[in-house]
Design a protein around this motif. Structure first.
Motif, PDB file in Angstrom:
ATOM      1  N   TYR A 162      -6.441  -4.930 -35.683  1.00  0.00           N
ATOM      2  CA  TYR A 162      -7.134  -3.720 -36.124  1.00  0.00           C
ATOM      3  C   TYR A 162      -6.323  -2.999 -37.196  1.00  0.00           C
ATOM      4  CZ  TYR A 162      -8.794   1.070 -36.114  1.00  0.00           C
ATOM      5  OH  TYR A 162      -9.243   2.301 -36.505  1.00  0.00           O
ATOM      6  N   PHE A 163      -5.006  -2.946 -37.021  1.00  0.00           N
ATOM      7  CA  PHE A 163      -4.166  -2.282 -38.018  1.00  0.00           C
ATOM      8  C   PHE A 163      -4.248  -2.981 -39.366  1.00  0.00           C
ATOM      9  CE2 PHE A 163      -1.056  -0.414 -34.681  1.00  0.00           C
ATOM     10  CZ  PHE A 163      -1.957   0.601 -34.421  1.00  0.00           C
ATOM     11  N   LYS A 164      -4.487  -4.291 -39.360  1.00  0.00           N
ATOM     12  CA  LYS A 164      -4.604  -5.025 -40.628  1.00  0.00           C
ATOM     13  C   LYS A 164      -5.860  -4.631 -41.395  1.00  0.00           C
ATOM     14  CE  LYS A 164      -2.056  -9.133 -39.176  1.00  0.00           C
ATOM     15  NZ  LYS A 164      -2.147 -10.574 -38.880  1.00  0.00           N
ATOM     16  N   THR A 165      -6.878  -4.116 -40.691  1.00  0.00           N
ATOM     17  CA  THR A 165      -8.123  -3.739 -41.361  1.00  0.00           C
ATOM     18  C   THR A 165      -8.072  -2.331 -41.942  1.00  0.00           C
ATOM     19  OG1 THR A 165      -9.131  -2.854 -39.328  1.00  0.00           O
ATOM     20  CG2 THR A 165      -9.438  -5.205 -39.785  1.00  0.00           C
ATOM     21  N   LEU A 166      -7.071  -1.553 -41.601  1.00  0.00           N
ATOM     22  CA  LEU A 166      -6.975  -0.188 -42.126  1.00  0.00           C
ATOM     23  C   LEU A 166      -6.596  -0.224 -43.603  1.00  0.00           C
ATOM     24  CD1 LEU A 166      -5.072   1.572 -39.201  1.00  0.00           C
ATOM     25  CD2 LEU A 166      -7.500   1.689 -39.728  1.00  0.00           C
TER      26      LEU A 166
ATOM     27  N   PRO B 176      -4.666   0.524 -47.091  1.00  0.00           N
ATOM     28  CA  PRO B 176      -3.231   0.703 -47.358  1.00  0.00           C
ATOM     29  C   PRO B 176      -2.868   2.183 -47.459  1.00  0.00           C
ATOM     30  CG  PRO B 176      -4.215  -0.855 -48.888  1.00  0.00           C
ATOM     31  CD  PRO B 176      -5.323  -0.247 -48.094  1.00  0.00           C
ATOM     32  N   GLY B 177      -1.708   2.522 -46.943  1.00  0.00           N
ATOM     33  CA  GLY B 177      -1.249   3.904 -47.004  1.00  0.00           C
ATOM     34  C   GLY B 177      -1.646   4.741 -45.808  1.00  0.00           C
ATOM     35  N   SER B 178      -2.528   4.249 -44.944  1.00  0.00           N
ATOM     36  CA  SER B 178      -2.903   5.025 -43.761  1.00  0.00           C
ATOM     37  C   SER B 178      -1.797   4.909 -42.707  1.00  0.00           C
ATOM     38  CB  SER B 178      -4.234   4.535 -43.193  1.00  0.00           C
ATOM     39  OG  SER B 178      -4.116   3.184 -42.810  1.00  0.00           O
ATOM     40  N   SER B 179      -1.732   5.905 -41.865  1.00  0.00           N
ATOM     41  CA  SER B 179      -0.668   5.913 -40.857  1.00  0.00           C
ATOM     42  C   SER B 179      -0.981   4.908 -39.755  1.00  0.00           C
ATOM     43  CB  SER B 179      -0.514   7.316 -40.259  1.00  0.00           C
ATOM     44  OG  SER B 179      -1.686   7.672 -39.571  1.00  0.00           O
ATOM     45  N   GLN B 180       0.001   4.134 -39.405  1.00  0.00           N
ATOM     46  CA  GLN B 180      -0.141   3.152 -38.338  1.00  0.00           C
ATOM     47  C   GLN B 180       0.849   3.505 -37.222  1.00  0.00           C
ATOM     48  OE1 GLN B 180       0.420  -0.713 -39.999  1.00  0.00           O
ATOM     49  NE2 GLN B 180      -1.509  -0.694 -41.083  1.00  0.00           N
ATOM     50  N   PRO B 181       0.328   3.841 -36.051  1.00  0.00           N
ATOM     51  CA  PRO B 181       1.238   4.229 -34.971  1.00  0.00           C
ATOM     52  C   PRO B 181       2.058   3.039 -34.470  1.00  0.00           C
ATOM     53  CG  PRO B 181      -1.017   4.134 -34.181  1.00  0.00           C
ATOM     54  CD  PRO B 181      -1.067   3.938 -35.666  1.00  0.00           C
ATOM     55  N   GLU B 182       3.132   3.369 -33.786  1.00  0.00           N
ATOM     56  CA  GLU B 182       4.014   2.334 -33.216  1.00  0.00           C
ATOM     57  C   GLU B 182       3.304   1.635 -32.059  1.00  0.00           C
ATOM     58  OE1 GLU B 182       7.598   0.267 -33.058  1.00  0.00           O
ATOM     59  OE2 GLU B 182       7.071   1.864 -34.447  1.00  0.00           O
ATOM     60  N   ILE B 183       3.446   0.319 -31.982  1.00  0.00           N
ATOM     61  CA  ILE B 183       2.837  -0.452 -30.891  1.00  0.00           C
ATOM     62  C   ILE B 183       3.784  -0.423 -29.704  1.00  0.00           C
ATOM     63  CG2 ILE B 183       2.030  -2.717 -30.172  1.00  0.00           C
ATOM     64  CD1 ILE B 183       1.331  -3.251 -33.085  1.00  0.00           C
ATOM     65  N   ASP B 184       3.253  -0.116 -28.531  1.00  0.00           N
ATOM     66  CA  ASP B 184       4.064  -0.013 -27.316  1.00  0.00           C
ATOM     67  C   ASP B 184       4.004  -1.342 -26.558  1.00  0.00           C
ATOM     68  OD1 ASP B 184       5.594   0.962 -25.272  1.00  0.00           O
ATOM     69  OD2 ASP B 184       3.916   1.920 -24.243  1.00  0.00           O
ATOM     70  N   TYR B 185       5.122  -2.029 -26.508  1.00  0.00           N
ATOM     71  CA  TYR B 185       5.205  -3.318 -25.824  1.00  0.00           C
ATOM     72  C   TYR B 185       5.693  -3.179 -24.373  1.00  0.00           C
ATOM     73  CZ  TYR B 185       4.785  -5.504 -30.421  1.00  0.00           C
ATOM     74  OH  TYR B 185       4.342  -5.904 -31.649  1.00  0.00           O
ATOM     75  N   SER B 186       5.979  -1.968 -23.929  1.00  0.00           N
ATOM     76  CA  SER B 186       6.625  -1.796 -22.624  1.00  0.00           C
ATOM     77  C   SER B 186       5.740  -2.275 -21.465  1.00  0.00           C
ATOM     78  CB  SER B 186       7.016  -0.334 -22.412  1.00  0.00           C
ATOM     79  OG  SER B 186       5.863   0.484 -22.367  1.00  0.00           O
ATOM     80  N   GLN B 187       4.434  -2.049 -21.549  1.00  0.00           N
ATOM     81  CA  GLN B 187       3.549  -2.502 -20.471  1.00  0.00           C
ATOM     82  C   GLN B 187       3.570  -4.024 -20.354  1.00  0.00           C
ATOM     83  OE1 GLN B 187      -0.608  -1.698 -21.048  1.00  0.00           O
ATOM     84  NE2 GLN B 187      -1.028  -1.717 -18.860  1.00  0.00           N
ATOM     85  N   PHE B 188       3.560  -4.707 -21.486  1.00  0.00           N
ATOM     86  CA  PHE B 188       3.620  -6.171 -21.487  1.00  0.00           C
ATOM     87  C   PHE B 188       4.938  -6.659 -20.882  1.00  0.00           C
ATOM     88  CE2 PHE B 188       5.093  -9.934 -23.913  1.00  0.00           C
ATOM     89  CZ  PHE B 188       4.220 -10.863 -23.387  1.00  0.00           C
TER      90      PHE B 188
END
Length: 81
Positions: free
Chosen positions: A41-45, A47-59
């Motif tokens: 989904y982030f790849k479809t945004l 360019p220049g839009s804010s992309q939040p940090e992905i949280d891997y902790s649950q995985f």
């Protein structure tokens, strides 16, 4: 039908622990698919839009619990059978 009459309570407990490990393994796979979908989904945004940090902790937590449950379940099963 062949049945194992030597199954005791500790063996049943070990099988339950292995089942918990399998369930958490499945949950870790679901969490991984969610992370991959978020990345796509982030790849479809634009360019220049804010992309939040992905949280891997649950995985990571699901993977750790799954590994510990499977390992301890198999060890208990092998010890008492």
């Amino acid at each position: 039908m062949i049945t194992n009459t030597k199954m005791n309570k500790k063996s049943n407990f070990a099988i339950i622990i292995i089942g918990v490990g399998v369930v958490f393994g499945f949950l870790s796979m679901v969490s991984f698919v969610q992370i991959q979908a978020t990345i796509e989904y982030f790849k479809t945004l634009p360019p220049g839009s804010s992309q939040p940090e992905i949280d891997y902790s649950q995985f990571y937590n699901f993977m750790i619990v799954s590994g510990i449950s499977l390992a301890s379940g198999f060890l208990i099963y092998l010890k008492f059978n």
